[in-house]
Design an enzyme around this catalytic site. Structure first.
Site, mmCIF file in Angstrom:
data_model
loop_
_atom_site.group_PDB
_atom_site.id
_atom_site.type_symbol
_atom_site.label_atom_id
_atom_site.label_comp_id
_atom_site.label_asym_id
_atom_site.label_seq_id
_atom_site.Cartn_x
_atom_site.Cartn_y
_atom_site.Cartn_z
ATOM 1 N N ASP A 158 0.816 -1.208 0.000
ATOM 2 C CA ASP A 158 0.000 0.000 0.000
ATOM 3 C C ASP A 158 0.852 1.261 0.000
ATOM 4 O OD1 ASP A 158 -2.060 -1.784 0.285
ATOM 5 O OD2 ASP A 158 -2.804 -0.983 2.184
ATOM 6 N N HIS A 182 -6.090 3.049 -4.265
ATOM 7 C CA HIS A 182 -5.984 3.345 -2.827
ATOM 8 C C HIS A 182 -6.369 4.804 -2.568
ATOM 9 C CE1 HIS A 182 -4.827 1.829 1.042
ATOM 10 N NE2 HIS A 182 -3.777 2.611 1.206
ATOM 11 N N HIS A 210 3.762 -2.107 3.219
ATOM 12 C CA HIS A 210 3.660 -0.728 2.718
ATOM 13 C C HIS A 210 4.962 -0.319 2.037
ATOM 14 C CE1 HIS A 210 0.513 -0.936 5.774
ATOM 15 N NE2 HIS A 210 -0.066 0.072 5.157
#
Length: 210
Positions: free
Chosen positions: A33, A84, A175
């Site tokens: 992410d 996202h 991430h």
């Protein structure tokens, strides 16, 4: 406060969200992410290539705008793309119209049927409106949260927890962000090495190209 492993109750309460993938094989679904950004995303791509792993990158639209060359590298190397939002909006604190428009702004660049709400926070009304906008959209959550974003978490503990809870079919969250890099740099190659030694493969989330 966060949980490394998503409770069954939460999956039961929100059955329309995707928490894991039903599979009979020893497959893990790696996700990243918040990218793409310099240094971190290229590092992730390098490690994934070393282990023959594919992953799904849930990209922030504004980062794609700033770093289109890295975004193109992600796609060129055969990884999947997810939305996202454009500005990493927290759904619980954002009105629905603003949230949907921010999603659409990112989607103009990303063109994907995968979406992950930042922070894992999304209102039911927002989820319903996104599905009305694109009935093929899959809202993807996770089974295992690595905790790499937690700057108080020691890399060794991050690795231990991630390995402990990952199972066949797990969707695992990392991430590709500067905030996470200290832990990610330690955990990612060690986790991939361990999983590969256990016979796991690293697959893309099911996705339909728009």
């Amino acid at each position: 406060m966060y949980l490394f492993k998503t409770p069954r109750l939460l999956k039961w309460l929100y059955p329309k969200l995707i928490w894991d993938i039903k599979t009979s094989s020893r497959s893990i679904f790696l996700t990243f992410d918040d990218g793409p950004i310099p240094i971190v995303t290229p590092y992730v791509l390098k490690i994934l290539k070393e282990y023959g792993a594919k992953a799904t990158f849930f990209c922030i639209g504004d980062n794609v705008r700033k770093h289109p060359d890295i975004f193109e590298q992600v796609k060129r190397e055969g990884h999947a793309i997810g939305n996202h939002t454009f500005n990493h909006l927290k759904g619980w604190k954002t009105d629905d119209d603003t949230y949907i428009e921010n999603f659409k702004q990112a989607d103009e660049m990303l063109h994907t049927n995968l979406f992950r709400p930042p922070y894992g926070r999304i209102k039911r009304s927002q989820a319903e409106k996104l599905k009305a906008l694109n009935p093929e959209l899959d809202i993807v959550m996770w089974d295992v949260l690595s905790g790499d974003f937690d700057m108080t978490l020691k890399p060794e503990r991050c690795l231990k927890k991630t390995l402990k809870y990952t199972r066949p079919g797990s969707i695992v969250v990392f991430h590709d962000s500067l905030k996470a890099f200290n832990r990610l740099e330690y955990v990612l190659p060690r986790a991939l090495g361990f999983w590969k030694s256990q016979g796991y493969t690293f697959e893309l989330l099911p996705v339909q190209t728009l």
